[in-house]
Design an enzyme around this catalytic site. Structure first.
Site, PDB file in Angstrom:
ATOM      1  N   TYR A 124       0.814  -1.216   0.000  1.00  0.00           N
ATOM      2  CA  TYR A 124       0.000   0.000   0.000  1.00  0.00           C
ATOM      3  C   TYR A 124       0.850   1.270   0.000  1.00  0.00           C
ATOM      4  O   TYR A 124       0.319   2.371   0.058  1.00  0.00           O
ATOM      5  CB  TYR A 124      -0.934   0.031   1.217  1.00  0.00           C
ATOM      6  CG  TYR A 124      -2.169  -0.833   1.051  1.00  0.00           C
ATOM      7  CD1 TYR A 124      -2.158  -1.932   0.208  1.00  0.00           C
ATOM      8  CD2 TYR A 124      -3.330  -0.537   1.742  1.00  0.00           C
ATOM      9  CE1 TYR A 124      -3.278  -2.730   0.065  1.00  0.00           C
ATOM     10  CE2 TYR A 124      -4.459  -1.328   1.600  1.00  0.00           C
ATOM     11  CZ  TYR A 124      -4.426  -2.424   0.772  1.00  0.00           C
ATOM     12  OH  TYR A 124      -5.542  -3.209   0.630  1.00  0.00           O
ATOM     13  N   LYS A 195       3.050 -14.221   5.507  1.00  0.00           N
ATOM     14  CA  LYS A 195       3.236 -15.339   4.576  1.00  0.00           C
ATOM     15  C   LYS A 195       4.745 -15.507   4.375  1.00  0.00           C
ATOM     16  O   LYS A 195       5.269 -15.414   3.255  1.00  0.00           O
ATOM     17  CB  LYS A 195       2.506 -14.996   3.259  1.00  0.00           C
ATOM     18  CG  LYS A 195       2.399 -16.126   2.268  1.00  0.00           C
ATOM     19  CD  LYS A 195       1.415 -17.204   2.637  1.00  0.00           C
ATOM     20  CE  LYS A 195       1.401 -18.315   1.609  1.00  0.00           C
ATOM     21  NZ  LYS A 195       0.699 -19.520   2.071  1.00  0.00           N
ATOM     22  N   ASP A 252      -3.032 -17.568   5.160  1.00  0.00           N
ATOM     23  CA  ASP A 252      -4.069 -18.439   4.595  1.00  0.00           C
ATOM     24  C   ASP A 252      -4.670 -19.328   5.680  1.00  0.00           C
ATOM     25  O   ASP A 252      -5.882 -19.467   5.814  1.00  0.00           O
ATOM     26  CB  ASP A 252      -3.524 -19.276   3.419  1.00  0.00           C
ATOM     27  CG  ASP A 252      -2.124 -19.819   3.654  1.00  0.00           C
ATOM     28  OD1 ASP A 252      -1.503 -19.435   4.670  1.00  0.00           O
ATOM     29  OD2 ASP A 252      -1.648 -20.628   2.848  1.00  0.00           O
ATOM     30  N   ASP A 276      -5.851  -5.193   5.978  1.00  0.00           N
ATOM     31  CA  ASP A 276      -7.036  -4.655   5.316  1.00  0.00           C
ATOM     32  C   ASP A 276      -8.028  -5.781   5.033  1.00  0.00           C
ATOM     33  O   ASP A 276      -9.222  -5.691   5.332  1.00  0.00           O
ATOM     34  CB  ASP A 276      -6.599  -3.971   4.015  1.00  0.00           C
ATOM     35  CG  ASP A 276      -7.693  -3.111   3.424  1.00  0.00           C
ATOM     36  OD1 ASP A 276      -8.697  -2.889   4.108  1.00  0.00           O
ATOM     37  OD2 ASP A 276      -7.549  -2.669   2.275  1.00  0.00           O
TER      38      ASP A 276
END
Ligand code: NAD
Length: 389
Positions: A124, A195, A252, A276
């Site tokens: 972002y 991740k 995940d 987000d």
């Protein structure tokens, strides 16, 4: 008396902001509001966010803000992102809590989660290279010429690139914020999510640093196999977080865990993009955007606003749910040290929702329910409830 900047925003913003202002005043806490117009009409006319808005928030250090529309395809970046970046509001706090009477697929499960999201770095940051531009082709040539073992093999003119910058400093700041918050709010655990198995140099850095911060606070490691990097700087925190557990989950897996057993989690610490996405997932667990409050906090100022947007299709109809902004107002009261007023306001909101009578359309069993009340009338019911307490 608290000096607070009030930004009504646009769309349904002015209606929910007015409802929230009245509820906050009804707690008995005294406010001196500095109203700053910063809706899409004002911004389009001026071509920018009025200088007075930033000046007011810098001076008062606290703002209550309605949503602001981001025009699509007109070259404006989101005003909301702009304000967070200009004011250095690096921490986004989004509590997601079950209130009795709110309908969701998870009714009956006691969800009480707090998302702590880094607000300034990551994908972002806005560092993007458009497909077809010479600078993008140059960047791809540069990447392919370096011996990283990886190449971008798709067409130079047909590939776009977004950069994911993440720093030790940014990660340390948000991890410190999460542990400070967890201790102050009496929370049980902080779960660091990313991740790292795929993005070793950004998300890997994230785990290294959140783990080092957890160790510096003396947090209990839920997974004993997690090791703090030998060269990690331990800041020697004075706050004792030995009652707070530290856990790590891959993003995940976290998504699945949250829909299966949300009650096992507490504070969830995430970088910008994952934060987000997971904020909306968690808002969904507790009944949707109508009840999802938020705060953006920096070293010298803070803006309190709902997670949802300006819902422009309902503008001027006295229809939308003011709860998310009222609960953001409750977070603001806590930030201002007005704990008793914050508790009273939350108890009144919870009671009105539990009764299910004076609530907006989205909280009724059917969205066309004729007994639904308007934005202003739901605020009236909350105020009346506080007066009867
Ligand atoms: P939105 O959150 O405004 O609305 C999506 C839908 O959610 C609405 O149509 C409505 O059905 C429902 N909804 C939202 N708030 C509600 C409420 N308080 N009560 C009842 N129902 C509610 O999302 P969007 O349509 O994607 O965004 C509209 C504009 O808001 C966009 O320009 C977007 O950029 C902007 N936005 C601003 C902020 C902010 O100011 N912080 C945040 C998100 C989106």
């Amino acid at each position: 008396m608290h000096h607070v900047t009030l930004i009504p925003g646009d769309g349904t913003g002015p209606e929910i902001t007015e409802a929230t202002r009245r509820c906050l005043e009804a707690t008995g806490v005294k406010f001196d509001w500095d109203v700053q117009e910063c809706g899409i009409e004002v911004i389009e006319k001026l071509g920018k966010v009025p200088e007075s808005v930033l000046a007011s928030v810098r001076k008062n250090q606290v703002a209550l803000k309605g949503p602001i529309t981001t025009p699509i395809g007109k070259g404006f970046r989101s005003v909301n992102v702009y304000l967070r970046q200009e004011l250095g509001l690096y921490a986004c706090l989004r509590p997601c809590k079950t209130y009795k009477g709110v309908r969701s697929f998870f009714s009956g499960v006691n969800v009480d989660l707090v998302i702590v999201r880094e607000n300034t770095e990551d994908l972002y940051a806005g560092v993007e290279f458009q497909a077809g531009l010479p600078a993008t082709a140059e960047l791809i040539d540069f990447i392919n010429s370096k011996a990283t073992g990886r190449k971008i093999s798709t067409g130079k003119a047909t590939t776009g690139v977004s950069i994911k910058p993440m720093s030790y400093e940014g990660t340390r700041n948000i991890a410190n914020f999460a542990f400070d918050y967890a201790v102050k709010a009496g929370r049980k655990s902080v779960t660091s999510v990313c991740k790292a198995n795929i993005m070793k140099f950004t998300d890997g850095l994230w785990y290294d640093e959140t783990r080092a911060v957890a160790a510096a606070y003396g947090a209990k490691f839920e997974q004993p196999e997690l090791k703090v990097a030998p060269d990690a700087e331990l800041a020697g925190k004075t706050t004792d977080a030995s009652q707070v557990a530290y856990m790590e989950r891959l993003i995940d897996n976290m998504c699945m865990q949250l829909v299966q057993k949300p009650e096992q989690y507490d504070v969830i610490l995430l970088s910008n993009l994952y934060g987000d996405i997971l904020s909306d997932l968690c808002a969904g667990l507790v009944g949707g955007l109508g009840v999802a409050p938020g705060a953006n906090i920096g070293p010298s100022s803070a803006i309190f606003e709902a997670t949802h947007g300006s819902a422009p299709k309902y503008k001027g109809q006295n229809k939308v749910n003011p709860t998310a902004l009222i609960l953001s107002g409750k977070l603001m009261l806590e930030h201002l040290g007005e704990k008793a007023a914050a508790e009273k306001l939350e108890a009144a909101v919870a009671a009105v929702i539990a009764e299910g009578k004076d609530v907006t359309y989205d909280m009724k069993p059917h969205r066309t329910d004729p007994t639904a009340v308007g934005t202003a009338q739901m605020a009236d019911a909350i105020i009346a409830k506080m007066q009867s307490m």
